[in-house]
Design a protein around this motif. Structure first.
Motif, PDB file in Angstrom:
ATOM      1  N   ALA A 128      -0.708   8.329  -4.141  1.00  0.00           N
ATOM      2  CA  ALA A 128      -1.599   8.163  -2.994  1.00  0.00           C
ATOM      3  C   ALA A 128      -2.847   7.344  -3.288  1.00  0.00           C
ATOM      4  O   ALA A 128      -3.376   6.667  -2.409  1.00  0.00           O
ATOM      5  N   SER A 129      -3.335   7.349  -4.511  1.00  0.00           N
ATOM      6  CA  SER A 129      -4.571   6.625  -4.813  1.00  0.00           C
ATOM      7  C   SER A 129      -4.303   5.299  -5.515  1.00  0.00           C
ATOM      8  O   SER A 129      -5.215   4.689  -6.057  1.00  0.00           O
ATOM      9  N   ILE A 133       5.343  10.103  -3.066  1.00  0.00           N
ATOM     10  CA  ILE A 133       4.253   9.486  -2.308  1.00  0.00           C
ATOM     11  C   ILE A 133       2.934  10.150  -2.672  1.00  0.00           C
ATOM     12  O   ILE A 133       1.901   9.486  -2.820  1.00  0.00           O
ATOM     13  N   PRO A 141       0.839  -1.204   0.000  1.00  0.00           N
ATOM     14  CA  PRO A 141       0.000   0.000   0.000  1.00  0.00           C
ATOM     15  C   PRO A 141       0.867   1.244   0.000  1.00  0.00           C
ATOM     16  O   PRO A 141       2.071   1.180   0.289  1.00  0.00           O
ATOM     17  N   VAL A 142       0.256   2.360  -0.313  1.00  0.00           N
ATOM     18  CA  VAL A 142       0.991   3.625  -0.328  1.00  0.00           C
ATOM     19  C   VAL A 142       0.923   4.256   1.056  1.00  0.00           C
ATOM     20  O   VAL A 142      -0.128   4.700   1.498  1.00  0.00           O
ATOM     21  N   ASP A 143       2.057   4.256   1.750  1.00  0.00           N
ATOM     22  CA  ASP A 143       2.155   4.914   3.052  1.00  0.00           C
ATOM     23  C   ASP A 143       3.619   5.277   3.299  1.00  0.00           C
ATOM     24  O   ASP A 143       4.467   5.141   2.412  1.00  0.00           O
ATOM     25  N   GLU A 144       3.908   5.728   4.516  1.00  0.00           N
ATOM     26  CA  GLU A 144       5.265   6.191   4.814  1.00  0.00           C
ATOM     27  C   GLU A 144       6.307   5.079   4.727  1.00  0.00           C
ATOM     28  O   GLU A 144       7.513   5.354   4.613  1.00  0.00           O
ATOM     29  N   ASN A 145       5.872   3.823   4.770  1.00  0.00           N
ATOM     30  CA  ASN A 145       6.816   2.713   4.681  1.00  0.00           C
ATOM     31  C   ASN A 145       7.418   2.558   3.287  1.00  0.00           C
ATOM     32  O   ASN A 145       8.367   1.797   3.094  1.00  0.00           O
ATOM     33  N   LEU A 146       6.857   3.262   2.310  1.00  0.00           N
ATOM     34  CA  LEU A 146       7.386   3.206   0.944  1.00  0.00           C
ATOM     35  C   LEU A 146       8.715   3.942   0.791  1.00  0.00           C
ATOM     36  O   LEU A 146       9.463   3.685  -0.142  1.00  0.00           O
ATOM     37  N   GLY A 204      -2.175   1.405  -5.517  1.00  0.00           N
ATOM     38  CA  GLY A 204      -1.311   0.388  -4.929  1.00  0.00           C
ATOM     39  C   GLY A 204      -0.117   0.199  -5.843  1.00  0.00           C
ATOM     40  O   GLY A 204      -0.253   0.282  -7.063  1.00  0.00           O
TER      41      GLY A 204
END
Length: 595
Positions: free
Chosen positions: A343-344, A339, A198-203, A346
């Motif tokens: 955001a929308s 990011i 998923p798109v989050d800060e872990n990317l 995967g």
């Protein structure tokens, strides 16, 4: 008369490439004309498909010296390292080499080199990079270069470790320099498999494994760019009734079509009502009448004429369906822009490697231990240091603690760690002492392949690199045995381990940046090539980077890493060159923030 061409032809014909001499199949003399030079080089690259094209002459400061300008536009990739090596070799002979302007690059599957016109200068330039050309040609042709490295390993000298317990001798290849050692490591650092996330800060710090294509338009509706009034542009200036409100909220969507002679209040990001053709900013209007309670606008005067589409973001104007919003190979940074555009969606990224870190030695005590050290004991500074570097650069770290100098305990810990990680980093136990068990345990007990066990460099001479084949098609594990001295462990982690981690994670530019820096003081040279700890900063008055040594460089002195942000690449000492003077320019490998 061409003098340098025959010299280089002889030089190449006497040089082996994969056990065969280079074969010169094309020669040509071209006048000092950019078009003619460019046409000849382009034909040899695109039509003849040669491995290597070398031009001689036209690289100086003279009016007719146009070779670099003619050749450089043909490059698809620049070879700055080869260029630097050639200039450096010539500068060691004469200061006038600073007046040469060679450029080197790659076009298709061809390497292009430009060298001086003098026979001596041309020969010196080519000799400086002759040993790396076979490997470079292999890589450009899509090969792995393993045949070249196999020769290097066979030709390199060996170190012998005597197993005092079993009476056996184990031989470990010793690679000659840092560069070949890193090449061996990166050959085995194959990018890990892609995963969907998923798109989050872990990317942050991950690399895209495929192009990201927009599935929806952005914006998905006609949106106002600013606060104001939705209008029918053809109505022009005048006083109009306010018939609705549109704000950036799904509970306040405009229901009715806006008719000529009507306007609607709208906020930034609000959906433009059907029928509206433009938005007028609130600063270009005046409230004429409000409701008795003052909560609702009833009529407003529009003062300006606007065109159709003014201040409206049309559907898909930022991103249309099917457009590529991010490309394969892009590194997702902490800046936030990458990011934001994803955001929308995967995304598919390359898996980041998991690192295991352990220290070895009976004398090593965990740094968190509150007991007073006994005589002969030391706190473990290696693990916390390497944890910090790995985490700061975006990689997951597993701690496997401190292992005593015991073969069975070491074998058990290594086996456990290698089931959980992609890369294992151990410090200590890689020298030539009786209790240096790392290499024999890897080779005899685990069946690992040791690719080299010593490197001609300071610090970090005992550095070891090995691989262990994965099971059921899994990627092979990378194993690094770093020296126990804390400075050596830190420097070799930056030079060897970090590039491998980045390559495994899919980085296209996996090496640390290298900057030219001018020495602020004289530096003595070592018999081995040295990676000298230093602080570099940019001097605006001089327009160049300046390098200041962190002081005494002994491998156990962690203070030599304090405030260090670069490793200076210093050449080995020779009878002709025993020190570098203040003002000398050296390559600086950047490992921290510029001060």
């Amino acid at each position: 008369m061409d003098l340098s061409g025959p010299v280089l032809k002889t030089l190449f014909s006497e040089t082996s490439h994969s056990k065969k001499p280079f074969r010169v199949i094309k020669t040509k003399i071209v006048k000092d004309d950019s078009f003619e030079i460019q046409k000849s080089v382009k034909d040899w690259c695109d039509v003849e498909n040669l491995d290597l094209v070398v031009t001689t002459g036209g690289t100086g400061f003279g009016v007719r010296d146009v070779t670099p300008e003619a050749v450089q536009p043909l490059f698809e990739k620049s070879c700055t390292g080869i260029t630097h090596a050639m200039i450096k070799a010539s500068l060691e002979k004469t200061v006038f080499a600073a007046l040469s302007r060679p450029v080197c690059g790659i076009r298709g599957n061809t390497i292009i080199l430009t060298v001086p016109g003098s026979p001596k200068g041309a020969k010196e330039n080519i000799q400086a990079i002759l040993n790396v050309l076979p490997h470079a040609i292999d890589l450009v042709r899509g090969e792995t270069g393993e045949n070249v490295h196999a020769q290097l390993r066979v030709e390199s000298h060996e170190c012998v470790h005597h197993d005092h317990k079993h009476g056996d001798k184990h031989q470990y290849s010793s690679t000659s320099l840092f560069g070949p050692a890193l090449n061996i490591i990166t050959e085995h650092s194959n990018t890990l498999s892609p995963i969907k996330v998923p798109v989050d800060e872990n990317l942050i710090g991950m690399v895209l494994a495929e192009d990201v294509v927009a599935r929806l338009p952005v914006p998905g509706y006609r949106a106002s760019i600013l606060d104001g009034y939705a209008v029918v542009a053809s109505d022009g200036p005048g006083i109009y009734p306010v018939v609705g409100v549109s704000i950036a909220n799904t509970s306040h969507l405009p229901a009715d079509k806006l008719l000529p002679g009507q306007i609607a209040r709208i906020t930034t990001g609000g959906p433009v009502p059907p029928g509206a053709t433009a938005v007028v900013m609130v600063e270009d209007t005046t409230l004429i009448r409000a409701s008795a309670d003052g909560l609702q606008e009833e009529s407003v005067e529009i003062h300006v004429q606007v065109n159709d589409g003014a201040n409206i973001r049309e559907i898909g104007s930022d991103t249309s369906v099917g457009s590529i919003v991010a490309r394969k190979g892009e590194l997702l940074s902490a800046v936030g822009g990458e990011i934001g555009v994803l955001a929308s969606v995967g995304v598919c990224v390359y898996r980041r490697p998991v690192i295991g870190v352990l220290s070895t030695g009976n004398e090593v005590i965990d740094h968190k231990n509150t007991l007073e050290l006994k005589y002969g004991q030391i706190f473990d500074s290696n693990r916390p240091t390497l944890f910090s570097i790995a985490k700061a650069t975006g990689f997951e770290v597993k701690d496997f603690g401190i292992v005593d100098d015991d073969p069975k305990e070491l074998e058990k810990t290594l086996n456990t760690a290698l089931t959980q990680v992609d890369v294992l980093v151990s410090t200590g136990g890689v020298s030539m002492g009786e209790l240096d068990l790392f290499k024999p345990t890897l080779e005899k007990s685990l069946g690992a392949t040791i690719h080299f066990g010593r490197v001609k460099m300071k610090p970090g001479k005992p550095t070891t690199f090995a691989t262990l084949s994965g099971t059921s098609g899994a990627p092979e594990k990378l194993i690094f045995g770093l020296p126990g001295n804390p400075v050596s462990a830190t420097v070799t982690f930056y030079l060897f381990v970090l590039p491998a981690l980045r390559k495994l994670a899919g980085y296209e530019n996996w090496n640390s940046p290298i900057l030219p820096a001018e020495l602020t003081d004289k530096l003595s040279l070592d018999p081995r090539p040295e990676y000298h700890r230093a602080v570099i900063s940019f001097d605006h008055s001089k327009g160049k980077f300046m390098a200041t040594s962190t002081g005494h460089q002994i491998s156990s002195r962690m203070l030599s890493l304090r405030s260090c942000n670069a490793l200076l690449k210093l050449p080995e000492k020779t009878d002709q060159c025993k020190e570098l003077d203040k003002g000398s320019t050296v390559d600086a490998i950047l490992i921290g923030q510029l001060s």
